[in-house]
Design an enzyme around this catalytic site. Structure first.
Site, PDB file in Angstrom:
ATOM      1  N   GLU A 195      -3.243   5.955   7.537  1.00 44.79           N
ATOM      2  CA  GLU A 195      -2.518   6.796   8.523  1.00 44.79           C
ATOM      3  C   GLU A 195      -2.994   6.527   9.948  1.00 44.79           C
ATOM      4  O   GLU A 195      -3.185   7.448  10.746  1.00 44.79           O
ATOM      5  CB  GLU A 195      -2.600   8.276   8.151  1.00 44.79           C
ATOM      6  CG  GLU A 195      -1.736   8.563   6.945  1.00 44.79           C
ATOM      7  CD  GLU A 195      -1.455  10.023   6.711  1.00 44.79           C
ATOM      8  OE1 GLU A 195      -1.345  10.787   7.686  1.00 44.79           O
ATOM      9  OE2 GLU A 195      -1.342  10.387   5.541  1.00 44.79           O
TER      10      GLU A 195
ATOM     11  N   THR B 236       1.223   4.623  -1.319  1.00 42.33           N
ATOM     12  CA  THR B 236       0.492   5.640  -2.081  1.00 42.33           C
ATOM     13  C   THR B 236       1.503   6.462  -2.870  1.00 42.33           C
ATOM     14  O   THR B 236       2.543   6.841  -2.335  1.00 42.33           O
ATOM     15  CB  THR B 236      -0.313   6.542  -1.127  1.00 42.33           C
ATOM     16  OG1 THR B 236      -1.199   5.706  -0.368  1.00 42.33           O
ATOM     17  CG2 THR B 236      -1.140   7.570  -1.885  1.00 42.33           C
TER      18      THR B 236
ATOM     19  N   TRP C 247       0.803  -1.231   0.000  1.00 40.76           N
ATOM     20  CA  TRP C 247       0.000   0.000   0.000  1.00 40.76           C
ATOM     21  C   TRP C 247       0.832   1.275   0.000  1.00 40.76           C
ATOM     22  O   TRP C 247       0.651   2.150   0.869  1.00 40.76           O
ATOM     23  CB  TRP C 247      -0.940   0.012   1.217  1.00 40.76           C
ATOM     24  CG  TRP C 247      -1.968  -1.043   1.173  1.00 40.76           C
ATOM     25  CD1 TRP C 247      -2.788  -1.343   0.131  1.00 40.76           C
ATOM     26  CD2 TRP C 247      -2.334  -1.943   2.226  1.00 40.76           C
ATOM     27  NE1 TRP C 247      -3.625  -2.377   0.459  1.00 40.76           N
ATOM     28  CE2 TRP C 247      -3.357  -2.753   1.751  1.00 40.76           C
ATOM     29  CE3 TRP C 247      -1.891  -2.123   3.530  1.00 40.76           C
ATOM     30  CZ2 TRP C 247      -3.957  -3.743   2.513  1.00 40.76           C
ATOM     31  CZ3 TRP C 247      -2.478  -3.111   4.298  1.00 40.76           C
ATOM     32  CH2 TRP C 247      -3.500  -3.912   3.797  1.00 40.76           C
TER      33      TRP C 247
ATOM     34  N   PHE D 188     -29.347  12.749  -2.543  1.00 38.37           N
ATOM     35  CA  PHE D 188     -29.454  12.525  -3.999  1.00 38.37           C
ATOM     36  C   PHE D 188     -30.436  11.399  -4.325  1.00 38.37           C
ATOM     37  O   PHE D 188     -30.762  11.194  -5.503  1.00 38.37           O
ATOM     38  CB  PHE D 188     -28.078  12.170  -4.582  1.00 38.37           C
ATOM     39  CG  PHE D 188     -27.241  13.360  -4.979  1.00 38.37           C
ATOM     40  CD1 PHE D 188     -26.631  14.160  -4.023  1.00 38.37           C
ATOM     41  CD2 PHE D 188     -27.045  13.686  -6.314  1.00 38.37           C
ATOM     42  CE1 PHE D 188     -25.848  15.257  -4.386  1.00 38.37           C
ATOM     43  CE2 PHE D 188     -26.266  14.777  -6.687  1.00 38.37           C
ATOM     44  CZ  PHE D 188     -25.667  15.563  -5.719  1.00 38.37           C
ATOM     45  N   GLY D 189     -30.897  10.661  -3.323  1.00 41.49           N
ATOM     46  CA  GLY D 189     -31.837   9.561  -3.569  1.00 41.49           C
ATOM     47  C   GLY D 189     -31.230   8.524  -4.510  1.00 41.49           C
ATOM     48  O   GLY D 189     -30.024   8.257  -4.454  1.00 41.49           O
TER      49      GLY D 189
ATOM     50  N   GLN E 164      -9.863   3.148  15.003  1.00 47.90           N
ATOM     51  CA  GLN E 164      -9.795   2.402  16.267  1.00 47.90           C
ATOM     52  C   GLN E 164      -8.468   2.745  16.958  1.00 47.90           C
ATOM     53  O   GLN E 164      -8.428   3.008  18.163  1.00 47.90           O
ATOM     54  CB  GLN E 164      -9.856   0.874  16.010  1.00 47.90           C
ATOM     55  CG  GLN E 164     -11.234   0.326  15.697  1.00 47.90           C
ATOM     56  CD  GLN E 164     -11.693   0.648  14.277  1.00 47.90           C
ATOM     57  OE1 GLN E 164     -10.892   0.884  13.387  1.00 47.90           O
ATOM     58  NE2 GLN E 164     -12.998   0.663  14.058  1.00 47.90           N
TER      59      GLN E 164
ATOM     60  N   GLN F  53     -38.399  19.463   5.742  1.00 46.96           N
ATOM     61  CA  GLN F  53     -37.631  19.605   6.988  1.00 46.96           C
ATOM     62  C   GLN F  53     -36.647  18.459   7.235  1.00 46.96           C
ATOM     63  O   GLN F  53     -35.569  18.675   7.778  1.00 46.96           O
ATOM     64  CB  GLN F  53     -38.578  19.740   8.177  1.00 46.96           C
ATOM     65  CG  GLN F  53     -39.142  21.149   8.273  1.00 46.96           C
ATOM     66  CD  GLN F  53     -39.910  21.382   9.550  1.00 46.96           C
ATOM     67  OE1 GLN F  53     -40.172  20.458  10.313  1.00 46.96           O
ATOM     68  NE2 GLN F  53     -40.306  22.627   9.779  1.00 46.96           N
TER      69      GLN F  53
HETATM   70  C1  LIG Z   1      -5.608   2.986  -0.067  1.00 45.14           C
HETATM   71  C2  LIG Z   1      -4.555   2.822   0.988  1.00 45.14           C
HETATM   72  C3  LIG Z   1      -3.442   3.662   0.968  1.00 45.14           C
HETATM   73  C4  LIG Z   1      -2.430   3.491   1.920  1.00 45.14           C
HETATM   74  N1  LIG Z   1      -1.291   4.249   1.835  1.00 45.14           N
HETATM   75  C5  LIG Z   1      -0.234   3.954   2.646  1.00 45.14           C
HETATM   76  C6  LIG Z   1       1.029   4.591   2.447  1.00 45.14           C
HETATM   77  O1  LIG Z   1       1.198   5.474   1.586  1.00 45.14           O
HETATM   78  N2  LIG Z   1       2.067   4.208   3.243  1.00 45.14           N
HETATM   79  C7  LIG Z   1       1.931   3.262   4.212  1.00 45.14           C
HETATM   80  O2  LIG Z   1       2.903   2.968   4.878  1.00 45.14           O
HETATM   81  N3  LIG Z   1       0.737   2.652   4.422  1.00 45.14           N
HETATM   82  C8  LIG Z   1      -0.338   2.966   3.661  1.00 45.14           C
HETATM   83  N4  LIG Z   1      -1.542   2.322   3.837  1.00 45.14           N
HETATM   84  C9  LIG Z   1      -1.670   1.331   4.901  1.00 45.14           C
HETATM   85  C10 LIG Z   1      -2.589   1.784   6.023  1.00 45.14           C
HETATM   86  O3  LIG Z   1      -1.967   2.743   6.815  1.00 45.14           O
HETATM   87  C11 LIG Z   1      -3.011   0.517   6.785  1.00 45.14           C
HETATM   88  O4  LIG Z   1      -3.933  -0.159   5.961  1.00 45.14           O
HETATM   89  C12 LIG Z   1      -3.629   0.831   8.140  1.00 45.14           C
HETATM   90  O5  LIG Z   1      -2.654   1.334   9.024  1.00 45.14           O
HETATM   91  C13 LIG Z   1      -4.289  -0.400   8.770  1.00 45.14           C
HETATM   92  O6  LIG Z   1      -3.466  -1.512   8.705  1.00 45.14           O
HETATM   93  P1  LIG Z   1      -4.075  -2.906   8.140  1.00 45.14           P
HETATM   94  O7  LIG Z   1      -4.725  -2.595   6.853  1.00 45.14           O
HETATM   95  O8  LIG Z   1      -2.992  -3.909   8.136  1.00 45.14           O
HETATM   96  O9  LIG Z   1      -5.200  -3.291   9.139  1.00 45.14           O
HETATM   97  P2  LIG Z   1      -5.022  -4.117  10.517  1.00 45.14           P
HETATM   98  O10 LIG Z   1      -3.956  -3.508  11.340  1.00 45.14           O
HETATM   99  O11 LIG Z   1      -4.932  -5.556  10.206  1.00 45.14           O
HETATM  100  O12 LIG Z   1      -6.425  -3.819  11.222  1.00 45.14           O
HETATM  101  C14 LIG Z   1      -7.612  -4.497  10.868  1.00 45.14           C
HETATM  102  C15 LIG Z   1      -8.726  -4.034  11.816  1.00 45.14           C
HETATM  103  O13 LIG Z   1      -8.346  -4.318  13.178  1.00 45.14           O
HETATM  104  C16 LIG Z   1      -8.356  -3.134  13.933  1.00 45.14           C
HETATM  105  N5  LIG Z   1      -7.271  -3.151  14.910  1.00 45.14           N
HETATM  106  C17 LIG Z   1      -5.966  -3.477  14.715  1.00 45.14           C
HETATM  107  N6  LIG Z   1      -5.278  -3.377  15.856  1.00 45.14           N
HETATM  108  C18 LIG Z   1      -6.145  -2.953  16.800  1.00 45.14           C
HETATM  109  C19 LIG Z   1      -6.036  -2.673  18.188  1.00 45.14           C
HETATM  110  N7  LIG Z   1      -4.876  -2.759  18.850  1.00 45.14           N
HETATM  111  N8  LIG Z   1      -7.152  -2.307  18.849  1.00 45.14           N
HETATM  112  C20 LIG Z   1      -8.335  -2.182  18.204  1.00 45.14           C
HETATM  113  N9  LIG Z   1      -8.508  -2.428  16.887  1.00 45.14           N
HETATM  114  C21 LIG Z   1      -7.416  -2.826  16.211  1.00 45.14           C
HETATM  115  C22 LIG Z   1      -8.158  -2.012  12.933  1.00 45.14           C
HETATM  116  O14 LIG Z   1      -8.651  -0.774  13.431  1.00 45.14           O
HETATM  117  C23 LIG Z   1      -8.943  -2.522  11.746  1.00 45.14           C
HETATM  118  O15 LIG Z   1     -10.316  -2.232  11.931  1.00 45.14           O
HETATM  119  C24 LIG Z   1      -2.566   2.503   2.920  1.00 45.14           C
HETATM  120  C25 LIG Z   1      -3.704   1.690   2.932  1.00 45.14           C
HETATM  121  C26 LIG Z   1      -4.670   1.821   1.986  1.00 45.14           C
HETATM  122  C27 LIG Z   1      -5.858   0.883   2.003  1.00 45.14           C
END
Ligand SMILES: Cc1cc2nc3c(=O)[nH]c(=O)nc-3n(C[C@H](O)[C@H](O)[C@H](O)COP(=O)(O)OP(=O)(O)OC[C@H]3O[C@@H](n4cnc5c(N)ncnc54)[C@H](O)[C@@H]3O)c2cc1C
Length: 411
Positions: A366, A159, A157, A341-342, A370, A281
């Site tokens: 970022e 960007t 990921w 927009f329905g 959560q 309203q």
């Molecule tokens: C379109 C896109 C662009 C991105 N761009 C970049 C980029 O430029 N550079 C970069 O480095 N990263 C990038 N990312 C990565 C992004 O920062 C991560 O997807 C994000 O930090 C979440 O990590 P994960 O997807 O592995 O989810 P996970 O960490 O696996 O989390 C899955 C779920 O579990 C929850 N969770 C995890 N740990 C906890 C906890 N301790 N307590 C409660 N809930 C928890 C999360 O909130 C989430 O709902 C990008 C992601 C996307 C989808």
């Protein structure tokens, strides 16, 4: 909270420039680039010519050093026109910040002036397949070999991947250390062994590429180690995310405002029961709630940016609050805008469907919302010492155990 929020003349000038670019180069082409999943190079070029990439680069290295609030104002304007272009711009600030906060003077001189001129685009490579929220679980390694580092592994990921020339890559340099495991290293596009592999097919923000970057024994000069000291990467990443959060939150404020504006225009035009739906309203309630939340988010985000600009000690909590609230707001406002927009809102012919798709990512990247809530709660608990004088007002019934309340048994 910061003592005051000051909009400098420079910040307002940059905001006005961003608005012109958004109106001329971004909004009219947003649907086209979304459908084609293509990067809007003309808009990036116009942003460069207007000096918008100078906003986040210090003056000594060719930028304006305009501060976090100015960066938020610019990002908000661009994102209002197209949230995808908002992040295509803002990710350059994200990727540059480890160099700004942690780089040596030599490193800053090497990379920042070209970034400020918009000649070099930047990407931030922290996340991996198995390390998202838990950034301490990184697996990409960088091994010192004489005057070089050799980087191996995959980032997920990224960007701006492919478009970017400069990649700030977080690597494990000391697998045995707990606190000093990670270092940030700059990899330049074209370095042998570096490649962009999977271009993701995304739900939203489709005009900006998000890719996998692969590192197959990538040799970079040891001078690319940010700050020149191993083990500082985690600190650099956390400092960067604290500073970047108001910017992603500003993207959300722009996205929310963009959705609200479209909903207002449509609700005045669309007639049902012989009257514009804006006269009903329940539609008015939706519009009012959308506006209230957007405005509240805007000022929380500006406060978090001002906190950074005024050098407030701990900005982590307010930055997390702003990110969490503004990005949740963007999703809620986009959802209500589709409702206004329905049925047409559900159709890709109408722009609000794209806003809805674009909004979802804001609460994920970022740092998920959560995780932002965890950060806020941890800080509240840490700061709770200052509330100890309230103890006297809370009865302590709950501390008396059932046993001690029983009469003692005799004999
Ligand atoms: C379109 C896109 C662009 C991105 N761009 C970049 C980029 O430029 N550079 C970069 O480095 N990263 C990038 N990312 C990565 C992004 O920062 C991560 O997807 C994000 O930090 C979440 O990590 P994960 O997807 O592995 O989810 P996970 O960490 O696996 O989390 C899955 C779920 O579990 C929850 N969770 C995890 N740990 C906890 C906890 N301790 N307590 C409660 N809930 C928890 C999360 O909130 C989430 O709902 C990008 C992601 C996307 C989808």
């Amino acid at each position: 909270m910061p003592q005051n929020i000051v909009f400098s003349e420079l910040a307002l000038e940059l905001q006005a420039k961003a608005r012109v670019i958004a109106d001329k180069y971004v909004r009219p082409f947003a649907a086209k680039y979304d459908k084609a999943q293509e990067y809007n190079r003309e808009a990036a070029q116009a942003a460069a010519e207007a000096g918008l990439f100078k906003v986040f680069v210090p003056v000594e290295y060719g930028g304006y050093g305009a501060g976090s609030l100015a960066l938020c104002l610019v990002t908000e304007e661009l994102a209002k026109a197209d949230s995808g272009f908002g992040v295509a711009y803002a990710v350059n600030a994200l990727g540059s910040t480890p160099i700004v906060v942690g780089g040596t003077d030599e490193q800053k001189k090497k990379w920042l002036p070209a970034i400020a001129r918009g000649e070099k685009m930047v990407a931030f490579c922290l996340s991996e397949k198995n390390a998202g929220s838990d950034a301490s679980g990184l697996a990409v390694t960088a091994e010192r070999d004489g005057e070089h580092y050799v980087i191996c592994g995959e980032k997920k990921w990224t960007t701006n991947g492919g478009v970017a020339d400069v990649y700030t890559v977080f690597c494990v340099t000391d697998p045995t250390s707990k606190s000093r495991r990670i270092s940030a290293i700059v990899v330049e596009k074209g370095t042998p062994g570096f490649s962009v592999k999977k271009i993701e097919d995304k739900m939203g923000i489709r005009c900006v590429p998000v890719v996998e970057t692969h590192y197959d024994n990538v040799r970079v000069p040891a001078g690319n180690l940010i700050g020149g000291r191993e083990g500082m990467g985690f600190a650099h990443a956390m400092q960067t995310l604290d500073r970047a959060r108001p910017c992603v939150a500003a993207q959300a404020v722009g996205a929310a405002q963009g959705s609200l504006d479209l909903a207002i225009v449509y609700s005045n035009r669309r007639k049902q029961f012989g009257a514009p739906i804006s006269s009903f309203q329940m539609v008015q309630k939706m519009l009012a709630d959308m506006a209230i939340k957007t405005e509240a988010a805007r000022w929380l985000v500006y406060a978090s940016a001002a906190a950074i600009d005024t050098g407030m000690q701990n900005v982590t909590k307010i930055a997390a609050m702003g990110k969490c609230f503004a990005t949740d707001t963007a999703m809620e406002v986009a959802t209500d805008a589709v409702q206004v927009f329905g049925g047409y809102g559900f159709m890709e012919d109408y722009p609000i469907a794209k806003n809805f798709r674009d909004a979802k990512i804001l609460s994920i990247y970022e740092g998920t919302n959560q995780v932002q809530r965890l950060v806020v709660a941890r800080n509240l608990i840490k700061e709770s010492e200052s509330l100890s004088h309230l103890q006297q007002y809370i009865p302590q019934e709950e501390q008396k155990s059932y046993k001690s309340a029983q009469p003692a048994k005799s004999g």
